[in-house]
Design a protein around this motif. Sequence first.
Motif, PDB file in Angstrom:
ATOM      1  N   GLU A  33       0.847  -1.184   0.000  1.00  7.60           N
ATOM      2  CA  GLU A  33       0.000   0.000   0.000  1.00  7.60           C
ATOM      3  C   GLU A  33       0.884   1.236   0.000  1.00  7.60           C
ATOM      4  O   GLU A  33       1.861   1.320   0.767  1.00  7.60           O
ATOM      5  CB  GLU A  33      -0.897  -0.001   1.235  1.00  7.60           C
ATOM      6  CG  GLU A  33      -1.875   1.161   1.283  1.00  7.60           C
ATOM      7  CD  GLU A  33      -2.801   1.090   2.479  1.00  7.60           C
ATOM      8  OE1 GLU A  33      -3.563   2.060   2.690  1.00  7.60           O
ATOM      9  OE2 GLU A  33      -2.745   0.083   3.214  1.00  7.60           O
ATOM     10  N   ASP A  56      -1.023   7.825   0.884  1.00  2.00           N
ATOM     11  CA  ASP A  56      -2.026   8.572   0.126  1.00  2.00           C
ATOM     12  C   ASP A  56      -1.450   9.805  -0.552  1.00  2.00           C
ATOM     13  O   ASP A  56      -1.843  10.165  -1.667  1.00  2.00           O
ATOM     14  CB  ASP A  56      -3.185   8.984   1.049  1.00  2.00           C
ATOM     15  CG  ASP A  56      -4.050   7.807   1.489  1.00  2.00           C
ATOM     16  OD1 ASP A  56      -3.985   6.751   0.815  1.00  2.00           O
ATOM     17  OD2 ASP A  56      -4.771   7.941   2.482  1.00  2.00           O
ATOM     18  N   ARG A 114      -0.337   9.813  -4.116  1.00  2.00           N
ATOM     19  CA  ARG A 114      -1.368   9.755  -5.157  1.00  2.00           C
ATOM     20  C   ARG A 114      -1.835  11.144  -5.581  1.00  2.00           C
ATOM     21  O   ARG A 114      -2.595  11.279  -6.540  1.00  2.00           O
ATOM     22  CB  ARG A 114      -2.571   8.956  -4.649  1.00  2.00           C
ATOM     23  CG  ARG A 114      -2.319   7.448  -4.556  1.00  2.00           C
ATOM     24  CD  ARG A 114      -2.144   6.859  -5.923  1.00  2.00           C
ATOM     25  NE  ARG A 114      -2.187   5.395  -5.929  1.00  2.00           N
ATOM     26  CZ  ARG A 114      -2.118   4.649  -7.040  1.00  2.00           C
ATOM     27  NH1 ARG A 114      -2.020   5.262  -8.218  1.00  2.00           N
ATOM     28  NH2 ARG A 114      -2.158   3.348  -6.974  1.00  2.00           N
TER      29      ARG A 114
END
Length: 452
Positions: free
Chosen positions: A28, A31, A34
Amino acid sequence: MTAPTRSERTDRSPGPSYQDLLDADTREVPDFLRTEGESGFGIADIPASFYFDRDLVALEKERIWKTVWQFACRETAVANPGDTVVYDIADLSILLVRGDDGGLRGFYNACLHRGRQLRQVDGPVSELACQFHGFCWDLRGELARVPARWDFPQVTDEAFVLPQVRVDTWGGFVFVCLDPDQVPLRDYLGRLTELEHWDMAGRYVEAHVEKLLPCNWKVAQEAFMESFHVVTTHPQLLRGIGDANSQYDAWGWTSRAITPRGTPSPHLSYEPTEQEIFDAMMGLGLDDPRILELPDGATARTVIAAATRSRMAASLGPKADELSDSECVDTFFYTAFPNFHPWGSYNRTCYRFRPNGADPETCFMEVLVLSPFSGERPPDAPVRRLGLEQSFLEAVELGPLARVFFQDEYNVGFVQKGLHTLVEHKPGVSFGAYQETKIRHFYALYRGLMGI
């Protein structure tokens, strides 16, 4: 209508975008990787005179160096009462002092009697005594002693408190700001604070090299604000770096670039094998013996990511296994206007670029290697200072990076010389619209503050 993201646009190099590579990551990803920032800062030329006009040096002092937040030192350099650091910028000097009350202060580094610098070098002191006539202040900047005080009726304790500048800390760095109206530091750093994900405070200075370069400070830092130069300046890297597939983003006072590695440059005329990509990332030439034979079906990105997780476990513990492939492999280089350039993840590199006094033709480039550790904090490395006639190749503590910096320093002096000629027939420098986004963002801020 929403503007297209970088991965959706057609004005880009062939090959995978950085976001495409994140889609294939085996872990993962954070964030914030992104997100995509602004990248449209026009295509207008930047005047070549910006790099050598002596009148601009004084204007930069007034409108840049006196107004912005700027990195002065690491917190460890002023950790204990009495520790001092001298931070010079342009022809200004600031003295950082850790007080006996634990407070960190920044004083204008000048005796209020005749103006002599209170300190010329870093190091611990018990008081701030001028070496000229002996005027003395305590570590809080309050007047402590005046020789022959009977002869100075105008000198009062209240009038002779050392003037201060704003000081704040973030990520183990100490910043100063001479403008009382500038926004708070964290607001100024904005999106750059995402570097907290990689614990910038929990590092020690493994190496610190300062090099005097034969160019303007802006010329020097521009060489480290894009990956466009890799194709010609660092061709040995091309098999393992997606230089032209980099993502560039800007927000407020800060900007970011992410250059993918473990993927070949779109400039190559052939498709290298995963083994060739791996070998290039290991710094091997075509004829060098291989360090490792990749298993069938393995990719250079995942193999190097796995090795990085294993190596980082010593300092990060179980957190190392959570690192995404991108964090282990790719290059993240940030900028906080005007001259602070920390790298993200565990690449460890941090740059600072400063003018050499009032000389627009020379500057100081500093490289700090900021390394994580476990257990007791190792001592910070002393600064190695290299003059104009010396080379980064002498900085053995930089390891393989010394060769890369040598390739960069080779260019910048010729850029400075060439700019004097360029202006005779072409008034401006033509930056790319996207790959040199960070530089264009810098000049959007620079011209705004300078009013030019």
